[in-house]
Motif scaffolding. Structure first.
Motif, PDB file in Angstrom:
ATOM      1  N   ASN A 158      -0.997  23.829   1.152  1.00  0.00           N
ATOM      2  CA  ASN A 158       0.388  23.349   1.053  1.00  0.00           C
ATOM      3  C   ASN A 158       0.607  21.868   1.304  1.00  0.00           C
ATOM      4  OD1 ASN A 158       2.124  25.157   0.052  1.00  0.00           O
ATOM      5  ND2 ASN A 158       2.445  26.226   2.010  1.00  0.00           N
ATOM      6  N   PHE A 159      -0.448  21.084   1.276  1.00  0.00           N
ATOM      7  CA  PHE A 159      -0.258  19.639   1.418  1.00  0.00           C
ATOM      8  C   PHE A 159       0.252  19.083   0.096  1.00  0.00           C
ATOM      9  CE2 PHE A 159      -2.934  20.434   4.957  1.00  0.00           C
ATOM     10  CZ  PHE A 159      -2.762  19.381   5.845  1.00  0.00           C
ATOM     11  N   ILE A 160       1.100  18.063   0.168  1.00  0.00           N
ATOM     12  CA  ILE A 160       1.465  17.412  -1.080  1.00  0.00           C
ATOM     13  C   ILE A 160       1.017  15.951  -1.050  1.00  0.00           C
ATOM     14  CG2 ILE A 160       3.450  18.965  -1.354  1.00  0.00           C
ATOM     15  CD1 ILE A 160       5.187  16.450  -1.276  1.00  0.00           C
ATOM     16  N   GLU A 161       0.593  15.502  -2.223  1.00  0.00           N
ATOM     17  CA  GLU A 161       0.081  14.132  -2.322  1.00  0.00           C
ATOM     18  C   GLU A 161       1.245  13.203  -2.630  1.00  0.00           C
ATOM     19  OE1 GLU A 161      -3.268  13.637  -4.975  1.00  0.00           O
ATOM     20  OE2 GLU A 161      -3.715  11.665  -4.129  1.00  0.00           O
ATOM     21  N   VAL A 162       1.428  12.219  -1.777  1.00  0.00           N
ATOM     22  CA  VAL A 162       2.519  11.255  -1.965  1.00  0.00           C
ATOM     23  C   VAL A 162       1.923   9.854  -1.955  1.00  0.00           C
ATOM     24  CG1 VAL A 162       4.712  10.392  -1.043  1.00  0.00           C
ATOM     25  CG2 VAL A 162       4.078  12.777  -0.662  1.00  0.00           C
ATOM     26  N   GLU A 163       2.367   9.023  -2.906  1.00  0.00           N
ATOM     27  CA  GLU A 163       1.891   7.640  -2.920  1.00  0.00           C
ATOM     28  C   GLU A 163       2.779   6.775  -2.044  1.00  0.00           C
ATOM     29  OE1 GLU A 163       0.635   6.193  -7.024  1.00  0.00           O
ATOM     30  OE2 GLU A 163       1.645   8.114  -7.389  1.00  0.00           O
ATOM     31  N   THR A 164       2.152   5.894  -1.296  1.00  0.00           N
ATOM     32  CA  THR A 164       2.898   4.955  -0.454  1.00  0.00           C
ATOM     33  C   THR A 164       2.639   3.543  -0.986  1.00  0.00           C
ATOM     34  OG1 THR A 164       1.030   4.978   1.041  1.00  0.00           O
ATOM     35  CG2 THR A 164       2.858   6.422   1.603  1.00  0.00           C
ATOM     36  N   PRO A 165       3.501   2.583  -0.655  1.00  0.00           N
ATOM     37  CA  PRO A 165       3.381   1.263  -1.281  1.00  0.00           C
ATOM     38  C   PRO A 165       2.152   0.469  -0.847  1.00  0.00           C
ATOM     39  CG  PRO A 165       5.185   1.309   0.306  1.00  0.00           C
ATOM     40  CD  PRO A 165       4.694   2.706   0.188  1.00  0.00           C
ATOM     41  N   VAL A 166       1.769  -0.448  -1.723  1.00  0.00           N
ATOM     42  CA  VAL A 166       0.614  -1.309  -1.457  1.00  0.00           C
ATOM     43  C   VAL A 166       1.074  -2.694  -0.983  1.00  0.00           C
ATOM     44  CG1 VAL A 166      -1.356  -2.435  -2.560  1.00  0.00           C
ATOM     45  CG2 VAL A 166      -0.858  -0.054  -3.062  1.00  0.00           C
ATOM     46  N   LEU A 167       2.282  -3.075  -1.371  1.00  0.00           N
ATOM     47  CA  LEU A 167       2.809  -4.355  -0.882  1.00  0.00           C
ATOM     48  C   LEU A 167       3.705  -4.032   0.304  1.00  0.00           C
ATOM     49  CD1 LEU A 167       3.707  -6.062  -4.261  1.00  0.00           C
ATOM     50  CD2 LEU A 167       1.728  -6.508  -2.797  1.00  0.00           C
ATOM     51  N   ILE A 168       3.202  -4.289   1.492  1.00  0.00           N
ATOM     52  CA  ILE A 168       3.965  -3.875   2.673  1.00  0.00           C
ATOM     53  C   ILE A 168       4.053  -5.024   3.676  1.00  0.00           C
ATOM     54  CG2 ILE A 168       3.350  -1.454   2.354  1.00  0.00           C
ATOM     55  CD1 ILE A 168       1.475  -1.809   4.833  1.00  0.00           C
ATOM     56  N   LYS A 169       4.460  -4.673   4.875  1.00  0.00           N
ATOM     57  CA  LYS A 169       4.593  -5.634   5.955  1.00  0.00           C
ATOM     58  C   LYS A 169       3.353  -5.509   6.830  1.00  0.00           C
ATOM     59  CE  LYS A 169       8.045  -6.048   9.659  1.00  0.00           C
ATOM     60  NZ  LYS A 169       9.081  -7.052   9.420  1.00  0.00           N
ATOM     61  N   SER A 170       2.941  -6.607   7.363  1.00  0.00           N
ATOM     62  CA  SER A 170       1.768  -6.622   8.231  1.00  0.00           C
ATOM     63  C   SER A 170       1.916  -5.598   9.373  1.00  0.00           C
ATOM     64  CB  SER A 170       1.677  -8.039   8.810  1.00  0.00           C
ATOM     65  OG  SER A 170       0.386  -8.342   9.150  1.00  0.00           O
ATOM     66  N   THR A 171       0.901  -4.738   9.573  1.00  0.00           N
ATOM     67  CA  THR A 171       0.938  -3.827  10.729  1.00  0.00           C
ATOM     68  C   THR A 171      -0.327  -4.034  11.558  1.00  0.00           C
ATOM     69  OG1 THR A 171      -0.149  -2.094   9.452  1.00  0.00           O
ATOM     70  CG2 THR A 171       2.239  -1.927   9.680  1.00  0.00           C
ATOM     71  N   PRO A 172      -0.217  -4.052  12.865  1.00  0.00           N
ATOM     72  CA  PRO A 172      -1.408  -4.334  13.659  1.00  0.00           C
ATOM     73  C   PRO A 172      -2.239  -3.073  13.854  1.00  0.00           C
ATOM     74  CG  PRO A 172       0.495  -4.091  15.083  1.00  0.00           C
ATOM     75  CD  PRO A 172       0.955  -3.771  13.702  1.00  0.00           C
ATOM     76  N   GLU A 173      -3.355  -2.977  13.160  1.00  0.00           N
ATOM     77  CA  GLU A 173      -4.221  -1.809  13.367  1.00  0.00           C
ATOM     78  C   GLU A 173      -5.605  -2.241  13.779  1.00  0.00           C
ATOM     79  OE1 GLU A 173      -4.033   1.873  11.214  1.00  0.00           O
ATOM     80  OE2 GLU A 173      -2.477   0.974   9.982  1.00  0.00           O
ATOM     81  N   GLY A 174      -5.683  -3.424  14.326  1.00  0.00           N
ATOM     82  CA  GLY A 174      -6.979  -3.837  14.833  1.00  0.00           C
ATOM     83  C   GLY A 174      -7.707  -4.819  13.935  1.00  0.00           C
ATOM     84  N   ALA A 175      -7.466  -4.734  12.637  1.00  0.00           N
ATOM     85  CA  ALA A 175      -8.178  -5.653  11.747  1.00  0.00           C
ATOM     86  C   ALA A 175      -7.205  -6.700  11.204  1.00  0.00           C
ATOM     87  CB  ALA A 175      -8.795  -4.880  10.609  1.00  0.00           C
ATOM     88  N   ARG A 176      -7.773  -7.648  10.504  1.00  0.00           N
ATOM     89  CA  ARG A 176      -6.946  -8.685   9.873  1.00  0.00           C
ATOM     90  C   ARG A 176      -6.369  -8.141   8.570  1.00  0.00           C
ATOM     91  NH1 ARG A 176     -11.100 -11.881   9.833  1.00  0.00           N
ATOM     92  NH2 ARG A 176     -11.223 -12.382  12.019  1.00  0.00           N
ATOM     93  N   ASP A 177      -5.162  -8.590   8.241  1.00  0.00           N
ATOM     94  CA  ASP A 177      -4.542  -8.167   6.984  1.00  0.00           C
ATOM     95  C   ASP A 177      -4.943  -9.081   5.828  1.00  0.00           C
ATOM     96  OD1 ASP A 177      -2.874  -6.033   7.787  1.00  0.00           O
ATOM     97  OD2 ASP A 177      -1.405  -7.430   8.612  1.00  0.00           O
ATOM     98  N   PHE A 178      -5.026  -8.518   4.644  1.00  0.00           N
ATOM     99  CA  PHE A 178      -4.997  -9.329   3.423  1.00  0.00           C
ATOM    100  C   PHE A 178      -3.526  -9.553   3.105  1.00  0.00           C
ATOM    101  CE2 PHE A 178      -9.257  -7.603   2.685  1.00  0.00           C
ATOM    102  CZ  PHE A 178      -9.909  -8.744   2.247  1.00  0.00           C
ATOM    103  N   VAL A 179      -3.185 -10.762   2.709  1.00  0.00           N
ATOM    104  CA  VAL A 179      -1.771 -11.027   2.457  1.00  0.00           C
ATOM    105  C   VAL A 179      -1.548 -11.559   1.039  1.00  0.00           C
ATOM    106  CG1 VAL A 179      -1.126 -11.375   4.867  1.00  0.00           C
ATOM    107  CG2 VAL A 179      -1.971 -13.308   3.516  1.00  0.00           C
ATOM    108  N   VAL A 180      -0.344 -11.333   0.546  1.00  0.00           N
ATOM    109  CA  VAL A 180       0.008 -11.694  -0.825  1.00  0.00           C
ATOM    110  C   VAL A 180       1.306 -12.503  -0.778  1.00  0.00           C
ATOM    111  CG1 VAL A 180       0.637 -10.760  -3.093  1.00  0.00           C
ATOM    112  CG2 VAL A 180      -0.952  -9.489  -1.614  1.00  0.00           C
ATOM    113  N   PRO A 181       1.306 -13.717  -1.338  1.00  0.00           N
ATOM    114  CA  PRO A 181       2.546 -14.498  -1.288  1.00  0.00           C
ATOM    115  C   PRO A 181       3.602 -13.918  -2.234  1.00  0.00           C
ATOM    116  CG  PRO A 181       0.874 -15.663  -2.558  1.00  0.00           C
ATOM    117  CD  PRO A 181       0.223 -14.417  -2.017  1.00  0.00           C
ATOM    118  N   SER A 182       4.847 -14.010  -1.810  1.00  0.00           N
ATOM    119  CA  SER A 182       5.926 -13.491  -2.644  1.00  0.00           C
ATOM    120  C   SER A 182       6.572 -14.636  -3.430  1.00  0.00           C
ATOM    121  CB  SER A 182       6.964 -12.815  -1.746  1.00  0.00           C
ATOM    122  OG  SER A 182       8.178 -12.677  -2.448  1.00  0.00           O
ATOM    123  N   ARG A 183       6.650 -14.498  -4.764  1.00  0.00           N
ATOM    124  CA  ARG A 183       7.267 -15.551  -5.582  1.00  0.00           C
ATOM    125  C   ARG A 183       8.786 -15.512  -5.423  1.00  0.00           C
ATOM    126  NH1 ARG A 183       9.655 -15.481 -10.468  1.00  0.00           N
ATOM    127  NH2 ARG A 183       9.096 -13.306 -10.772  1.00  0.00           N
TER     128      ARG A 183
END
Ligand code: ASP
Length: 578
Positions: A158-183
Motif C-alpha cells: 500500500n505504499f504510493i510513489e510520490v515525486e518531490t521537488p528537486v529545486l528546494i531550499k537548503s536543508t542541513p543534513e550533514g553534507a554540503r548542498d549543491f546550489v542553483v542560482p535563480s534567474r
C-alpha cells in the motif's frame, strides 16, 4: 521490426528457419573457405557463418566488415558441426544469405570484453561503448530488477510513489548542498535535495500514510569509491508506526529483493545496539561474515612492566583463528597497515598459539608463558590461533582495531562477496559533539526523535540521549538508515535549540515544517536505502560506479560530457553572477 529474432534466442529447435538478425559485429575470423562473425546485441551472441563455396560474394563482403559495425543479416538457422556449450546459442549458427551494413564504426578504443584492455578513464569517456560489455550491461539489468522488485513489494504493502521537488531550499543534513542560482529571483539560490526528508514528513502530515520514492539525491562531499555526488535512494516513510513496525516492514523489502534477485532466503535479521557494535567491533557498521569480536585485555595485560600497555586507556585483542602460521612478512604487513597515517597506530603486538599449545609473543620480554596464557584464555584462543593486540585511548584504539580486523579478514579470504550478513544497528545516540566547533550535531538528522524515556536528558546531558534511529548494514556496508521522527512542535524546537539554532533561525529555515506540526501531524517514521550501494552489494562489487549508467569520476567529473564546465558570460549575466 527490422529483425525476427534477437541474437540471444535461437536454439536447435529453430534449425532451418529463415531469420533476420540485427546487431554489432563482435568478432570475426575465417578459417580457409569458411568465415565466421559473432553478432552481438543486448540478448547475446549468435554465430554467423559464410561459406566461400556457397556464396563467394557474400563471403568476401563479410571479410571486409570491421568490429562494431551495425549489421542486419538474413539467413537460415543451421545446426553447428562443432557446438559450443558455453553459449546459450552454441548449438546453432546462421548461414547468411544477405548482409546490410546499417552503420559503420570506427575501431572502438577498447575491446568489448569482460576483461577489457581499456583503463577506467577511457571507459568513462566512452561509457556508451563500455555499456556494451556484458558485465556492465548485467549490472544495469540487476539494478533494474532491484527497482522492479522494490516497487512490487512496496506497492503490495500500500505504499504510493510520490515525486518531490528537486529545486528546494537548503536543508542541513550533514553534507554540503549543491546550489542553483535563480534567474527570476536574482541573488537567490535553490539547493538540490540531499534527500526528500522534509517533504516526506509533510506528506505524512497530508495523510499519505505510506510513501516511497526512488529518487536522486545530491551531496557535495569528497568522493570515494562508494560515493557519487548524485546517487539514488529508495526513500520511504510511514505513519502510525513504531520503530519495530519499520524494521519488520523493510526487513521484508530487503528479503523480497534478495529472494527475487539472488534466490536467497534469510532468517530474521540480527540486531545489535550501537553501543555493542562499537564495543565489540569498533564500528557502527560491523561486518559479521566473520567473528573476531574484540576482547579487552585491560584486566590481564597490565602490571607487567610493559609501559605501553600500562599507560594505555585500553588494550584490545582479536583472535584470528588458524593464523599462527602467518609469516613474519604477513605480520609486518599488518603492522605497517595499522601504522599508516590514515589509521595511525603506533605498533601492533601479537601472540601465536603454537601447535603444542605453547605461546610465542612479540613481547616475551615482559610476559612469561603464565601471563600469556591469561591472554589466550580471555581470547578463547586455541592452538594455531593468532592474537593481535592494539592499545591506546578507547575511541582511537577501537577504530584502529576495526581496520585491522577487516584487513586480516581480507587476508584470510573471509570477506566473501557471495555471503550476505544483514544486521540492524539500533539505539544510536541522538547527538554527537563536534569538538572543533564546540557544538552538538544531530547524528542522524535534526528530525529524529529521542527515545521517549530520554526526553528529560535534553537539558542536562544531551550526550546520553538515545535516538529512535536505526541503520541496515550488510557485510559492513551501510545500506540504509532511518528513524522515528519528531511530530511535536515544542520538541522539534527544543532539538533545534540544542543544535545551536536560535528560535529565529529555526523558524527561518524550518518554519514550514514546524508550522505543519501544528496542523495534525501524525506519529511517523521512515528509512532510506542507498540503491547504488544495495546493487553493488548484490552484484558483489566494491564500487557503486559499476551500477550507475553514467557515473562521475572521483573528482566529480563526467568525463564523457565534460561536466562541470564554464558557462557563457551571457548566462552568467542573466543569472546575476557577474
Ligand atoms: N533522509 C535520511 C537520509 O537520507 C533517511 C531517513 O531518515 O529516512 O539519510
Amino acid at each position: 521490426m527490422l529483425r525476427t529474432h534477437t541474437c540471444g534466442e535461437l536454439r536447435l529447435a529453430d534449425a532451418n528457419k529463415d531469420v533476420i538478425l540485427c546487431g554489432w559485429l563482435h568478432r570475426s575470423r575465417d578459417i580457409g573457405t569458411i568465415g565466421f562473425i559473432d553478432l552481438r546485441d543486448r540478448y547475446g551472441i549468435t554465430q554467423l557463418s559464410f561459406d566461400k563455396n556457397r556464396d563467394n560474394e557474400i563471403f568476401e563482403k563479410a571479410r571486409k566488415l570491421g568490429r562494431e559495425f551495425v549489421l542486419q543479416i538474413k539467413g537460415k538457422v543451421a545446426e553447428r558441426s562443432s557446438k559450443n556449450d558455453k553459449m546459450p546459442t552454441g548449438d546453432i549458427e546462421v548461414h547468411v544469405k544477405e548482409i546490410t551494413v546499417m552503420n559503420e564504426s570506427k575501431t572502438p578504443p577498447f575491446t568489448i570484453e569482460t576483461e577489457t584492455d581499456g583503463g577506467d578513464e577511457l571507459r568513462m569517456k566512452y561509457r556508451y561503448i563500455d555499456l556494451r560489455r556484458e558485465i556492465v550491461r548485467k549490472n544495469l539489468e540487476l539494478r533494474h530488477n532491484v527497482t522492479k522488485f522494490t516497487r512490487q513489494y512496496l506497492d503490495s504493502q500500500n505504499f504510493i510513489e510520490v515525486e518531490t521537488p528537486v529545486l528546494i531550499k537548503s536543508t542541513p543534513e550533514g553534507a554540503r548542498d549543491f546550489v542553483v542560482p535563480s534567474r527570476l529571483n536574482e541573488g537567490q539560490w535553490y539547493a538540490l535535495p540531499q534527500s526528500p526528508q522534509t517533504f516526506k514528513q509533510l506528506l505524512m502530515v497530508s495523510g499519505f500514510d505510506r510513501y516511497y520514492q526512488i529518487v536522486k539525491c545530491f551531496r557535495d562531499e569528497d568522493l570515494r569509491a562508494d560515493r557519487q555526488p548524485e546517487f539514488t535512494q529508495i526513500d520511504c516513510e510511514m505513519s502510525f508506526v513504531e520503530q519495530e513496525d519499520i524494521l519488520l516492514m523493510f526487513e521484508g523489502l530487503i528479503k523480497h529483493i534478495f529472494k527475487n534477485v539472488k534466490n536467497l532466503d534469510f532468517d530474521k535479521f540480527e540486531r545489535m545496539s550501537y553501543e555493542d557494535a562499537m564495543k565489540n567491533y569498533g564500528s557502527d557498521k560491523p561486518d559479521l561474515r566473520f567473528d573476531m569480536k574484540f576482547v579487552y585485555l585491560d584486566n590481564v595485560a597490565r602490571g607487567y612492566g610493559f609501559s605501553i600497555f600500562d599507560n594505555a586507556e585500553t588494550i584490545i585483542a582479536i583472535n584470528v583463528k588458524q593464523a599462527a602460521n602467518f609469516t613474519r612478512k604477513q605480520i609486518d604487513e599488518l603492522t605497517e597497515y595499522v601504522k599508516r597515517q590514515q589509521i595511525g597506530a603506533k605498533g601492533m603486538i601479537y601472540c601465536r598459539v603454537l601447535e603444542d599449545g605453547s605461546l610465542k609473543s612479540s613481547v616475551d620480554k615482559f610476559y612469561d608463558s603464565n601471563a600469556l596464557q591469561k591472554w589466550a584464555k580471555a581470547c578463547n584462543a586455541e592452538k594455531n590461533d593468532l592474537i593481535l593486540v592494539l592499545s591506546g585511548d578507547l575511541h582511537t584504539t577501537r577504530k584502529q582495531m576495526n581496520e585491522l580486523r577487516l584487513e586480516v579478514a581480507k587476508m584470510q579470504g573471509l570477506r566473501n562477496a557471495e555471503i550476505f550478513y544483514p544486521l540492524w544497528v539500533t539505539d544510536f545516540p541522538l547527538f554527537e559533539f563536534d569538538e572543533e566547533n564546540n557544538r552538538w550535531h544531530a547524528m542522524h538528522h535534526p528530525f529524529t526523535s529521542p527515545k521517549p524515556e530520554d526526553f528529560d536528558l535534553l537539558k542536562s546531558n544531551p550526550a546520553k540521549i538515545k535516538a529512535n534511529a536505526y541503520d541496515l548494514v550488510i557485510n559492513g556496508v551501510e545500506i540504509g538508515g532511518g528513524s522515528i521522527r519528531i511530530h511535536n512542535r515544542q520538541l522539534q524546537q527544543q532539538i533545534f535549540a540544542t543544535l545551536g539554532f536560535s528560535a529565529e533561525q529555526a523558524q527561518e529555515q524550518f518554519g514550514f515544517l514546524i508550522n505543519a506540526f501544528e496542523y495534525g501531524a501524525p506519529p511517523h517514521g521512515g528509512i532510506a536505502f542507498g540503491l547504488d550501494r544495495l546493487c553493488s552489494i548484490l552484484g558483489g562489487s566494491d564500487s557503486i560506479r559499476d551500477f550507475i549508467a553514467f557515473p562521475k569520476n572521483n573528482t566529480g567529473r563526467d568525463v564523457m560530457i565534460d561536466a562541470p564546465s564554464d558557462i557563457s558570460p551571457e548566462q552568467k549575466k542573466e543569472l546575476g553572477l557577474i
